[in-house]
Design a protein around this motif. Structure first.
Motif, PDB file in Angstrom:
ATOM      1  N   SER B 484     121.790  13.558   9.335  1.00 52.73           N
ATOM      2  CA  SER B 484     122.694  12.854   8.701  1.00 52.73           C
ATOM      3  C   SER B 484     122.493  11.307   8.645  1.00 52.73           C
ATOM      4  O   SER B 484     122.259  10.567   7.697  1.00 52.73           O
ATOM      5  N   PRO B 485     122.081  10.792   9.935  1.00 51.63           N
ATOM      6  CA  PRO B 485     121.804   9.082  10.048  1.00 51.63           C
ATOM      7  C   PRO B 485     120.484   8.966   9.158  1.00 51.63           C
ATOM      8  O   PRO B 485     120.413   7.832   8.670  1.00 51.63           O
ATOM      9  N   MET B 486     119.677  10.011   8.952  1.00 53.64           N
ATOM     10  CA  MET B 486     118.152   9.880   8.397  1.00 53.64           C
ATOM     11  C   MET B 486     118.760   9.330   6.803  1.00 53.64           C
ATOM     12  O   MET B 486     118.496   8.407   6.375  1.00 53.64           O
ATOM     13  N   ILE B 487     119.708   9.932   6.124  1.00 53.02           N
ATOM     14  CA  ILE B 487     120.061  10.047   5.048  1.00 53.02           C
ATOM     15  C   ILE B 487     120.822   8.866   4.833  1.00 53.02           C
ATOM     16  O   ILE B 487     120.559   7.881   4.004  1.00 53.02           O
ATOM     17  N   GLY B 532     124.714  14.803   3.863  1.00 54.50           N
ATOM     18  CA  GLY B 532     124.488  13.499   3.283  1.00 54.50           C
ATOM     19  C   GLY B 532     125.591  12.717   3.304  1.00 54.50           C
ATOM     20  O   GLY B 532     126.875  12.997   3.909  1.00 54.50           O
ATOM     21  N   ASP B 533     125.512  11.551   2.375  1.00 53.95           N
ATOM     22  CA  ASP B 533     126.832  10.579   2.456  1.00 53.95           C
ATOM     23  C   ASP B 533     127.321  10.493   0.832  1.00 53.95           C
ATOM     24  O   ASP B 533     128.140   9.598   0.824  1.00 53.95           O
ATOM     25  N   ARG B 534     127.003  11.410   0.209  1.00 49.04           N
ATOM     26  CA  ARG B 534     127.483  11.576  -1.143  1.00 49.04           C
ATOM     27  C   ARG B 534     126.746  10.330  -2.066  1.00 49.04           C
ATOM     28  O   ARG B 534     127.489  10.102  -3.260  1.00 49.04           O
ATOM     29  N   LYS B 535     126.013   9.602  -1.474  1.00 50.35           N
ATOM     30  CA  LYS B 535     125.413   8.522  -2.353  1.00 50.35           C
ATOM     31  C   LYS B 535     123.904   8.753  -2.383  1.00 50.35           C
ATOM     32  O   LYS B 535     123.386   8.365  -3.516  1.00 50.35           O
ATOM     33  N   THR B 536     123.515   8.789  -1.555  1.00 48.18           N
ATOM     34  CA  THR B 536     121.845   8.753  -1.178  1.00 48.18           C
ATOM     35  C   THR B 536     121.163  10.202  -1.876  1.00 48.18           C
ATOM     36  O   THR B 536     121.739  11.306  -1.487  1.00 48.18           O
ATOM     37  N   GLU B 537     120.222  10.094  -2.702  1.00 50.93           N
ATOM     38  CA  GLU B 537     119.584  11.225  -3.152  1.00 50.93           C
ATOM     39  C   GLU B 537     118.771  12.014  -1.994  1.00 50.93           C
ATOM     40  O   GLU B 537     118.186  11.220  -1.338  1.00 50.93           O
ATOM     41  N   THR B 538     118.971  13.305  -2.391  1.00 53.28           N
ATOM     42  CA  THR B 538     117.818  14.078  -1.397  1.00 53.28           C
ATOM     43  C   THR B 538     117.226  15.228  -2.335  1.00 53.28           C
ATOM     44  O   THR B 538     117.638  15.612  -3.438  1.00 53.28           O
TER      45      THR B 538
END
Lengths: 599, 599
Positions: B484-487, B532-538
């Protein structure tokens, strides 16, 4: 011959028999492996599930666990979570214990915080560490999982700080005796115990003779004359105040198993009774003489007055930690206070050592029932949920908790996390036969998730229908993977996830708008599906308004509880329960005074 | 005047200056808070990120961290993961340190395994624990996060077992000095240090004068005459064998920062060089005189012969743990062996104390370059990937690892988990300037995930383009939330998830078909999206055949690495790398022999 004396003699008989067996063991007839000896002992005490993570120093033992007819291996996702689960399991399975098995170094040290929490909160957890063979221990080679400097004993030193007893098995002839001692200490002191199991000992044979003599918690046998004197003292005090007594129930009533004795005492005397936060649910909260939660100066004003105006307060199993006492703000003068504990009694300023409440309470019941006519007339305001007036667009803590009252049912086991949930639940009356499991003294965030796994397993073993968890998003992130075993094992807890986008308990204490109290906003309603096993059905909801919550809580499918369920409740990022805010305010005020005084 | 002597004098000057400042501090001119003093020291040493979890005993300090211009607060999901991240960060940021901040009891104890791992593996990690105020420490009230029995010092006792130094701040006048000592010990011994920061000390002011004198790792200044003697001895040995020498590189070359000195030595002498598993990537694996990995009797036969037939072997920074030495099966007789360490040298049977390799290596380079003409002609078989012949329907370990060789690029930082990945990577030659980060001695499963977060942050700070993680499904479950923090931080590691449905390292060791080695089959390709944080693409892939892998590894979008990426590789539940199987086989054989001998 009194019951206590018979019990005391039986204990002595058992002790002598065990001593005899120790001497006889070398000639022993039937043999059993040390691994199975240990498992038999655990099964005798009602242990049906063992927690932990496999590792190369415990695999041989896990073969025996997996093959055992009565004990199931619960593979946890990590050791901290396993320790939390063992803790939760032990809290629900009264008079049994929680067991966690880890591997040398890397495994056992991951459990440190969980074991320390069980120590602090007085929960009997047996920590079995699979360790190198006795041959390796002798030569101390540079094995993986060692500190690289040959200190094979370092982990046991660490365990000593957070357990009441450590047993380092190194001699086959005394292994069975050491195991018995370890388990007995664990039960008696209601604290964790550390036991090492060398890889080469698992299959070594010992006599099985000792197994015929059961182990049990050793309860203090009160010295009869001292006990009689204490009962006289207490009776005299109660007489002096004409039965104007209030009873205060706290944590150790649960920890040292005197719920039944206490209830008999309350029924016979009619004394009004209140609970400290850590004593909540120790007494049926629908009991007609029960008035709610007392927590020092932050208590609801009516309850506060009714407790503090009593001429005499009898505390049972009290544990005055900051969060359990409104930051040490009890307004109960010592001269009007009697405290009954597991191992001593205090009447005003006088301390009576080695007089435990387990055997004292029945004597007090007999002696104090004479006060029923007056005591039972002392008014008690019924403890009821107080929903706020009016409605709000979003779900507030003030709305949420009272609303939960009518959702709860008889027999529910409710787990609350250390954050806002621990405070919010205090204002909610719980139904009969329900159990509240919380960790108010140790207060480790994330604990409730691992604990809920252990609780759900124990509840299932005891035939209790529902396990309900209340946890915040910040806390759930710490231990989230432990939801996976819940799904894999087909457990069906209902998880209320209070999503307030970060650590609200910390925000209430300090750093209201600080970034360090924020966390990533996970897609919570995907969580069960992602961490599941692709076979077991799961159900998730996201609830943002009181209306949606209302409709969920009356929805038949939701109430049927056929699957594990996660209910995400969206809350404001600064909303906290009243009691948490009051607790923080009083702690700040007292810290400022202390700092001033120190100058 | 030689360089070493000048350095030694400079060290003495700095020491005297600091001592002077300690005495002067009370009159001190410019004042700084203790919290900011500590942060300035860390920033001076290149610390740009601090790991940890907020808790009520560290929030005041976190205000300062959040406001610090050069240090970023990395909020981890839990403290064990934070410790792993600090460990990973320190391994990549050479000559700096990793820092973790936790809260009293519940926070710090959760980090125990991570700190112990840093001790075992010699990684400089500073553990800052926010603790109760000095007033509370004096009166020891029954606070939350305590063991309930007033033992406020118990956690420091635990830390003592797994750190090289503990600093308990309790006096404002000596706080700066204690902080300096703690940091210096951490750097010098390359081991974790424990530092307590009482809540009321964070804002207390101390003189800032000491901050003008930088801190650094203290390197042993070899006593010149002893050093000269050692160089003579070594030269004589090399002469006796006509320069028929092989150099063996191991862990401490990295830990004690002698990579540059060692490379200069190898270039000047032309000696063939091999690495132990823990020394992999300490020397550029494309170096023309580099021949691959030596790991005792389970070494590739050609490499084994080339190492063991040398008449003299010079080991640099060796650490002979079981997994780093083919279960202690080095076939190198002591009389043909020279060992250079950070704090001593051993020539055959003779030990020379306090002669460290940092200053010795340049002297040896000067003296031994005379052997270049002969040494550089000793043949070295180039270390190359060996893809298996033929194809398989599924992806095997034997196919996977050699295939990765051409995927790697210069500057990659590669993190391998303790399970199969640690063994699989050993057969893969790495490109220049790449770094392999692994935990072979401590071997805590789940470590690589937290570590990869710290590694990715450090790599970003150093301008290194890619962080690549290899982890199994069993291991990832332990520490999964740290993705999670990575994202959230916008990091873009490539995560290869080897999904073999359980703990394959354990299955290889014991319990091949046991249920306790199975885990739930998560929907791994949903993981990044859920955490994720709902913003960052994965981006996530599931790969089941060699063909699919081939096409992925040549896919432009995948190679562009614009997002964090998870590649799930489906493997057989019993497939293990050759080296792991050999390691287990030899360990079993030797354990059986030892058991026989003990009878």
């Amino acid at each position: 011959m009194s019951a206590a004396t018979a019990e005391s003699l039986q204990a002595e008989v058992d002790r002598l028999r065990l001593e005899l067996q120790t001497l006889k063991s070398k000639q022993g007839v039937e043999k059993v492996s040390i691994g199975n000896y240990l498992l038999t002992r655990l099964a005798q005490l009602g242990v049906k599930s063992m927690f932990g993570v496999p590792g190369d120093f415990n695999l041989g033992f896990l073969d025996l666990v997996e093959d055992h007819p009565d004990i199931e291996w619960i593979g946890n996702c990590n050791e901290l979570n396993a320790a939390y689960a063992a803790d939760g399991y032990a809290r629900v399975k009264n008079n049994s214990l929680g067991v966690i098995t880890t591997t040398f170094g890397v495994g056992e040290l991951s459990a440190t915080n969980g074991i320390a929490g069980a120590f602090s909160e007085m929960v009997p957890v047996l920590h079995i560490a699979g360790v190198p063979s006795t041959i390796q221990q002798k030569h101390r080679p540079l094995l993986h999982h060692t500190l690289g400097d040959g200190r094979y004993g370092a982990y046991a030193e660490i365990s000593k700080q957070i357990t009441c007893h450590t047993a380092w098995l190194s001699n086959v002839d005394t292994a069975a005796q050491q195991i018995d001692e370890a388990i007995t200490q664990c039960l008696t002191k209601a604290r964790p115990v550390y036991l090492t199991l060398p890889t080469d000992f698992v299959q070594q044979k010992v006599s099985s003779e000792r197994l015929h003599i059961p182990l049990a918690r050793i309860v203090i046998q009160n010295e009869p004359q001292t006990e009689e004197y204490v009962v006289d003292q207490i009776e005299q005090r109660v007489k002096e105040v004409d039965g104007d007594v209030v009873v205060l129930v706290d944590a150790c009533v649960v920890r040292y198993d005197v719920k039944a004795e206490l209830m008999a005492f309350l029924e016979a005397t009619g004394f009004p009774v209140y609970a400290a936060p850590m004593g909540k649910s120790a007494i049926d909260e629908t009991w007609k003489r029960y008035g709610g939660i007392y927590v020092g100066s932050i208590t609801d004003p009516v309850i506060k007055e009714n407790v503090e105006k009593a001429k005499l307060i009898i505390s049972v199993g009290s544990l005055k930690s900051d969060f359990n006492s409104g930051n040490f703000s009890y307004n109960i003068p010592t001269r009007r206070h009697i405290e009954l504990h597991s191992d001593h009694v205090q009447v005003a300023y006088a301390i009576y050592k080695d007089i435990g409440f387990k055997h004292l309470l029945p004597k007090l019941t007999e002696r104090l029932q004479q006060f029923y006519p007056t005591a039972s007339k002392i008014p008690v305001v019924p403890f009821e949920a107080k929903p706020p007036k009016g409605t709000t667009a979003i779900i507030t803590q003030r709305y949420f908790w009272p609303r939960m009252a009518s959702y709860f049912r008889s027999g529910d086991v409710i787990v609350t996390e250390t954050g806002t949930a621990n405070f919010g639940i205090l204002d909610v009356p719980l139904p009969p036969k329900s159990t509240l499991v919380s960790q108010i003294l140790w207060g480790s965030i994330g604990w409730s998730v691992g604990a809920a796994l252990g609780v759900a397993i124990a509840a299932k073993e005891l035939g209790l229908p529902r396990t309900i968890l209340f946890v915040g998003d910040g806390s759930l992130q710490l231990t989230v993977q432990e939801i996976s075993p819940m799904i894999r094992l087909g457990l069906k807890p209902i998880i209320f996830l209070l999503n307030n986008h970060g650590y609200v308990i910390e925000r209430t204490i300090h750093g209201k708008h600080r970034k360090y109290n924020d966390i990533a906003d996970w897609k919570w309603n995907q969580l069960l599906d992602t961490l599941g096993d692709r076979k077991t059905e799961t159900k998730s909801y996201t609830i943002t308004t009181p209306k949606e919550l209302e409709s969920l809580l009356t929805d038949k499918e939701f109430l049927s509880n056929k699957t594990i369920t996660l209910v995400e409740i969206i809350m404001d990022r600064l909303d906290a329960p009243r009691l948490l805010e009051d607790q923080v305010a009083i702690a700040e005020k007292m810290a400022a005074q202390a700092a001033q005084a120190a100058k």
